[in-house]
Scaffold this motif. Sequence first.
Motif, PDB file in Angstrom:
ATOM      1  N   GLY A  95     -26.316 -45.276 -34.059  1.00 32.89           N
ATOM      2  CA  GLY A  95     -27.551 -45.812 -33.506  1.00 32.89           C
ATOM      3  C   GLY A  95     -27.274 -46.381 -32.131  1.00 32.89           C
ATOM      4  N   CYS A  96     -28.202 -47.205 -31.661  1.00 36.91           N
ATOM      5  CA  CYS A  96     -28.034 -47.859 -30.367  1.00 36.91           C
ATOM      6  C   CYS A  96     -28.688 -49.226 -30.434  1.00 36.91           C
ATOM      7  CB  CYS A  96     -28.624 -47.004 -29.244  1.00 36.91           C
ATOM      8  SG  CYS A  96     -30.435 -46.912 -29.251  1.00 36.91           S
ATOM      9  N   CYS A  97     -28.860 -49.853 -29.274  1.00 37.08           N
ATOM     10  CA  CYS A  97     -29.429 -51.201 -29.222  1.00 37.08           C
ATOM     11  C   CYS A  97     -30.814 -51.260 -29.865  1.00 37.08           C
ATOM     12  CB  CYS A  97     -29.499 -51.682 -27.790  1.00 37.08           C
ATOM     13  SG  CYS A  97     -30.377 -50.569 -26.662  1.00 37.08           S
ATOM     14  N   ARG A  98     -31.586 -50.193 -29.698  1.00 37.00           N
ATOM     15  CA  ARG A  98     -32.914 -50.168 -30.321  1.00 37.00           C
ATOM     16  C   ARG A  98     -32.800 -50.289 -31.823  1.00 37.00           C
ATOM     17  NH1 ARG A  98     -35.293 -46.716 -34.347  1.00 37.00           N
ATOM     18  NH2 ARG A  98     -37.544 -46.924 -34.149  1.00 37.00           N
ATOM     19  N   ASP A  99     -31.803 -49.653 -32.428  1.00 34.43           N
ATOM     20  CA  ASP A  99     -31.641 -49.664 -33.871  1.00 34.43           C
ATOM     21  C   ASP A  99     -31.078 -50.993 -34.358  1.00 34.43           C
ATOM     22  OD1 ASP A  99     -32.359 -46.778 -34.216  1.00 34.43           O
ATOM     23  OD2 ASP A  99     -30.632 -46.596 -32.891  1.00 34.43           O
ATOM     24  N   HIS A 100     -30.121 -51.560 -33.620  1.00 38.06           N
ATOM     25  CA  HIS A 100     -29.649 -52.905 -33.956  1.00 38.06           C
ATOM     26  C   HIS A 100     -30.822 -53.886 -33.960  1.00 38.06           C
ATOM     27  CE1 HIS A 100     -25.623 -51.369 -32.332  1.00 38.06           C
ATOM     28  NE2 HIS A 100     -25.383 -51.697 -33.586  1.00 38.06           N
ATOM     29  N   THR A 101     -31.669 -53.769 -32.938  1.00 41.21           N
ATOM     30  CA  THR A 101     -32.802 -54.687 -32.842  1.00 41.21           C
ATOM     31  C   THR A 101     -33.840 -54.401 -33.911  1.00 41.21           C
ATOM     32  OG1 THR A 101     -32.494 -55.160 -30.495  1.00 41.21           O
ATOM     33  CG2 THR A 101     -34.730 -55.369 -31.355  1.00 41.21           C
ATOM     34  N   LEU A 102     -34.091 -53.129 -34.217  1.00 44.46           N
ATOM     35  CA  LEU A 102     -35.062 -52.824 -35.266  1.00 44.46           C
ATOM     36  C   LEU A 102     -34.609 -53.408 -36.596  1.00 44.46           C
ATOM     37  CD1 LEU A 102     -37.725 -51.319 -35.938  1.00 44.46           C
ATOM     38  CD2 LEU A 102     -36.297 -49.384 -36.634  1.00 44.46           C
ATOM     39  N   LEU A 103     -33.324 -53.305 -36.900  1.00 41.68           N
ATOM     40  CA  LEU A 103     -32.835 -53.903 -38.134  1.00 41.68           C
ATOM     41  C   LEU A 103     -33.019 -55.419 -38.094  1.00 41.68           C
ATOM     42  CD1 LEU A 103     -29.746 -52.866 -40.176  1.00 41.68           C
ATOM     43  CD2 LEU A 103     -30.271 -55.279 -39.860  1.00 41.68           C
ATOM     44  N   ALA A 104     -32.737 -56.030 -36.948  1.00 42.72           N
ATOM     45  CA  ALA A 104     -32.923 -57.470 -36.811  1.00 42.72           C
ATOM     46  C   ALA A 104     -34.392 -57.860 -37.007  1.00 42.72           C
ATOM     47  CB  ALA A 104     -32.432 -57.930 -35.445  1.00 42.72           C
ATOM     48  N   VAL A 105     -35.283 -57.121 -36.364  1.00 40.71           N
ATOM     49  CA  VAL A 105     -36.713 -57.392 -36.490  1.00 40.71           C
ATOM     50  C   VAL A 105     -37.164 -57.212 -37.935  1.00 40.71           C
ATOM     51  CG1 VAL A 105     -38.988 -56.486 -35.864  1.00 40.71           C
ATOM     52  CG2 VAL A 105     -37.281 -56.888 -34.089  1.00 40.71           C
ATOM     53  N   GLY A 106     -36.718 -56.122 -38.572  1.00 35.98           N
ATOM     54  CA  GLY A 106     -37.092 -55.886 -39.962  1.00 35.98           C
ATOM     55  C   GLY A 106     -36.582 -56.968 -40.888  1.00 35.98           C
ATOM     56  N   LEU A 107     -35.345 -57.408 -40.666  1.00 33.26           N
ATOM     57  CA  LEU A 107     -34.768 -58.465 -41.496  1.00 33.26           C
ATOM     58  C   LEU A 107     -35.597 -59.751 -41.374  1.00 33.26           C
ATOM     59  CD1 LEU A 107     -30.947 -59.370 -41.467  1.00 33.26           C
ATOM     60  CD2 LEU A 107     -32.733 -61.002 -41.987  1.00 33.26           C
TER      61      LEU A 107
END
Length: 310
Positions: A95-107
């Motif tokens: 993944g990339c930064c977008r995916d790290h952030t999406l997981l953070a947002v989802g969490l």
Amino acid sequence: MTRAYPCGLDDWATHSPYSDPGGHADVLAALGTDPADVHAAATGMIAHYRADRDTLDEARLPTIDLRWLEAVLGAGLDLSPAPLAGRPHAERVAGCCRDHTLLAVGLLRQHGIAARSRIGFARYFAPGFAHDHVVVERWDGRRWVRSDPELDAAFGTAPPAGEPFDPFDMPTGLDSPFPTAAELWTAHRRDGLDLHDYGVSPQLVDLRGRDFVRHYVLLEVAHRRRDELLLWDVWGAGLDATDDEADALADEVAGLLLRADADDCDAEEELARRYAEDPRLHPGPRVRTLSPLGRDGWTDLRARTTEWDA
């Protein structure tokens, strides 16, 4: 003065189609929500497709195009049922930064915490160049707190570029370690800020500069309105607008973003209205996906499928 309850807060406290973990909600519900916990989960599940390339085999690279958090979590749990934090490299998806952030947002949303992704450029990874980047903002009950889920606390004490900062409570603004796309575009148009050294990489001349930042303004609007698209998705004005039309549109929505960030509820509401009504801004049923794997295709956002060009 900071409002006790910012406009639109409820929108960011519930899942978007992109941040919804689906059948994996229990995985996120079991995790902590402190920035250190979020960082550990995001980087434990997801390896950056460029920075961690030597840890990824060819079979896992296509996961960079899994835009839905449910699919990202599913791919990771297929590799291993182990907890997200501290996974060995072989059990991480690409993944990339977008995916790290999406997981953070989802969490965070899974725990009822208002969170949203912010699109901009990081000045702290390399001297003289600002890399396109995505970070998370969370409402802490008093203000929006910005953090980079790719970074631990130690990173900010001696970053490769720029002054020390707290990755768990990042400074904001045009002169900060992470200016938003809207801030940069506005400074370019108003004050002539040179955007040549803002992009994906100094070596990728087609993915840097003013037009690239302009596209990221439209991407910032989409993420603001809970369409957390891939960084390589293209739609609306990105497909068929002239440069003059794209410039004018970016001027308008960048101004609304900056006013909304300054707690102007009228601007937040106008941005939401414009996004809903203007097909140049919202993606509609499908987007063009220009994957960094070198494959191009059309993604049906309703069916959640991509038909790659032959």
